[in-house]
Design a protein around this motif. Structure first.
Motif, PDB file in Angstrom:
ATOM      1  N   ARG A  13       0.818  -1.206   0.000  1.00 52.98           N
ATOM      2  CA  ARG A  13       0.000   0.000   0.000  1.00 52.98           C
ATOM      3  C   ARG A  13       0.856   1.261   0.000  1.00 52.98           C
ATOM      4  N   ARG A  14       1.860   1.276   0.848  1.00 50.60           N
ATOM      5  CA  ARG A  14       2.716   2.464   0.988  1.00 50.60           C
ATOM      6  C   ARG A  14       3.434   2.797  -0.318  1.00 50.60           C
ATOM      7  N   HIS A  15       3.867   1.781  -1.016  1.00 43.90           N
ATOM      8  CA  HIS A  15       4.609   1.999  -2.265  1.00 43.90           C
ATOM      9  C   HIS A  15       3.715   1.946  -3.497  1.00 43.90           C
ATOM     10  N   ARG A  16       2.393   1.747  -3.274  1.00 42.38           N
ATOM     11  CA  ARG A  16       1.416   1.707  -4.352  1.00 42.38           C
ATOM     12  C   ARG A  16       1.824   0.727  -5.446  1.00 42.38           C
ATOM     13  N   LEU A  17       2.319  -0.424  -5.027  1.00 40.95           N
ATOM     14  CA  LEU A  17       2.784  -1.420  -5.988  1.00 40.95           C
ATOM     15  C   LEU A  17       1.666  -2.082  -6.790  1.00 40.95           C
ATOM     16  N   PRO A  18       0.507  -2.381  -6.203  1.00 40.13           N
ATOM     17  CA  PRO A  18      -0.554  -2.956  -7.049  1.00 40.13           C
ATOM     18  C   PRO A  18      -0.958  -2.022  -8.194  1.00 40.13           C
ATOM     19  N   GLU A  19      -1.045  -0.711  -7.920  1.00 40.34           N
ATOM     20  CA  GLU A  19      -1.387   0.249  -8.967  1.00 40.34           C
ATOM     21  C   GLU A  19      -0.303   0.287 -10.040  1.00 40.34           C
ATOM     22  N   LEU A  20       0.957   0.255  -9.615  1.00 35.57           N
ATOM     23  CA  LEU A  20       2.060   0.280 -10.569  1.00 35.57           C
ATOM     24  C   LEU A  20       2.028  -0.956 -11.460  1.00 35.57           C
ATOM     25  N   LEU A  21       1.859  -2.119 -10.861  1.00 36.89           N
ATOM     26  CA  LEU A  21       1.833  -3.353 -11.636  1.00 36.89           C
ATOM     27  C   LEU A  21       0.625  -3.396 -12.577  1.00 36.89           C
ATOM     28  N   HIS A  22      -0.506  -2.899 -12.114  1.00 34.05           N
ATOM     29  CA  HIS A  22      -1.689  -2.838 -12.963  1.00 34.05           C
ATOM     30  C   HIS A  22      -1.432  -1.933 -14.164  1.00 34.05           C
ATOM     31  N   ARG A  23      -0.841  -0.790 -13.907  1.00 25.10           N
ATOM     32  CA  ARG A  23      -0.541   0.168 -14.982  1.00 25.10           C
ATOM     33  C   ARG A  23       0.461  -0.407 -15.977  1.00 25.10           C
ATOM     34  N   LEU A  24       1.502  -1.066 -15.468  1.00 26.76           N
ATOM     35  CA  LEU A  24       2.499  -1.663 -16.361  1.00 26.76           C
ATOM     36  C   LEU A  24       1.873  -2.756 -17.227  1.00 26.76           C
ATOM     37  N   GLY A  25       1.014  -3.556 -16.616  1.00 23.65           N
ATOM     38  CA  GLY A  25       0.325  -4.600 -17.379  1.00 23.65           C
ATOM     39  C   GLY A  25      -0.572  -3.998 -18.452  1.00 23.65           C
ATOM     40  N   ALA A  26      -1.274  -2.928 -18.109  1.00 22.33           N
ATOM     41  CA  ALA A  26      -2.144  -2.262 -19.082  1.00 22.33           C
ATOM     42  C   ALA A  26      -1.333  -1.677 -20.235  1.00 22.33           C
ATOM     43  N   LEU A  27      -0.182  -1.079 -19.919  1.00 20.93           N
ATOM     44  CA  LEU A  27       0.678  -0.537 -20.974  1.00 20.93           C
ATOM     45  C   LEU A  27       1.183  -1.638 -21.890  1.00 20.93           C
ATOM     46  N   LEU A  28       1.552  -2.771 -21.321  1.00 19.36           N
ATOM     47  CA  LEU A  28       2.010  -3.902 -22.139  1.00 19.36           C
ATOM     48  C   LEU A  28       0.916  -4.364 -23.091  1.00 19.36           C
ATOM     49  N   LEU A  29      -0.288  -4.513 -22.574  1.00 20.38           N
ATOM     50  CA  LEU A  29      -1.390  -4.984 -23.411  1.00 20.38           C
ATOM     51  C   LEU A  29      -1.797  -3.943 -24.456  1.00 20.38           C
ATOM     52  N   PHE A  30      -1.670  -2.686 -24.120  1.00 25.38           N
ATOM     53  CA  PHE A  30      -2.027  -1.623 -25.053  1.00 25.38           C
ATOM     54  C   PHE A  30      -1.024  -1.541 -26.204  1.00 25.38           C
ATOM     55  N   HIS A  31       0.271  -1.567 -25.876  1.00 26.24           N
ATOM     56  CA  HIS A  31       1.321  -1.383 -26.886  1.00 26.24           C
ATOM     57  C   HIS A  31       1.791  -2.691 -27.520  1.00 26.24           C
TER      58      HIS A  31
END
Length: 115
Positions: A13-31
């Protein structure tokens, strides 16, 4: 809940890692890059530079997507949305709402929404 599990949850939670991983996964699928690891490294370098205000933060959505999202929230076409809608939209996009200081009666315009 065990102490170690609670510490792990707090770390995530403190490092907001789930949000980061979700965003990275979305970028991978988008590009869908040919070399995903190198792509992720480049994205993380851009995030790092963006946080230091040395570059542009990597976005998944372009301006037309943001306009469309705002118009979906502004169903009456008033040119503004409520702070609660704004917060939910930011959360949906994986963005933090912790630093927002908004009054409940404040109107959020498209320009503020884009920013």
């Amino acid at each position: 809940m065990a102490a170690s599990e609670e510490q792990s949850r707090e770390y995530l939670r403190r490092h907001r890692l789930p949000e980061l991983l979700h965003r990275l996964g979305a970028l991978l699928l988008f590009h869908r890059p040919e070399r995903p690891r190198e792509f992720l490294i480049q994205v993380l370098e851009r995030v790092k530079a963006g946080r230091r205000a040395e570059g542009e933060y990597p976005f998944l959505m372009d301006e037309a997507n943001v306009d469309a999202m705002f118009s979906l929230l502004d169903v009456l076409g008033q040119g503004h949305i409520r702070p609660a809608q704004y917060r939910e939209a930011l959360k949906t996009l994986g963005l933090s709402t912790e630093d927002l200081e908004l009054e409940d009666d404040e109107n959020i315009t498209l320009d503020v929404f884009k920013e």
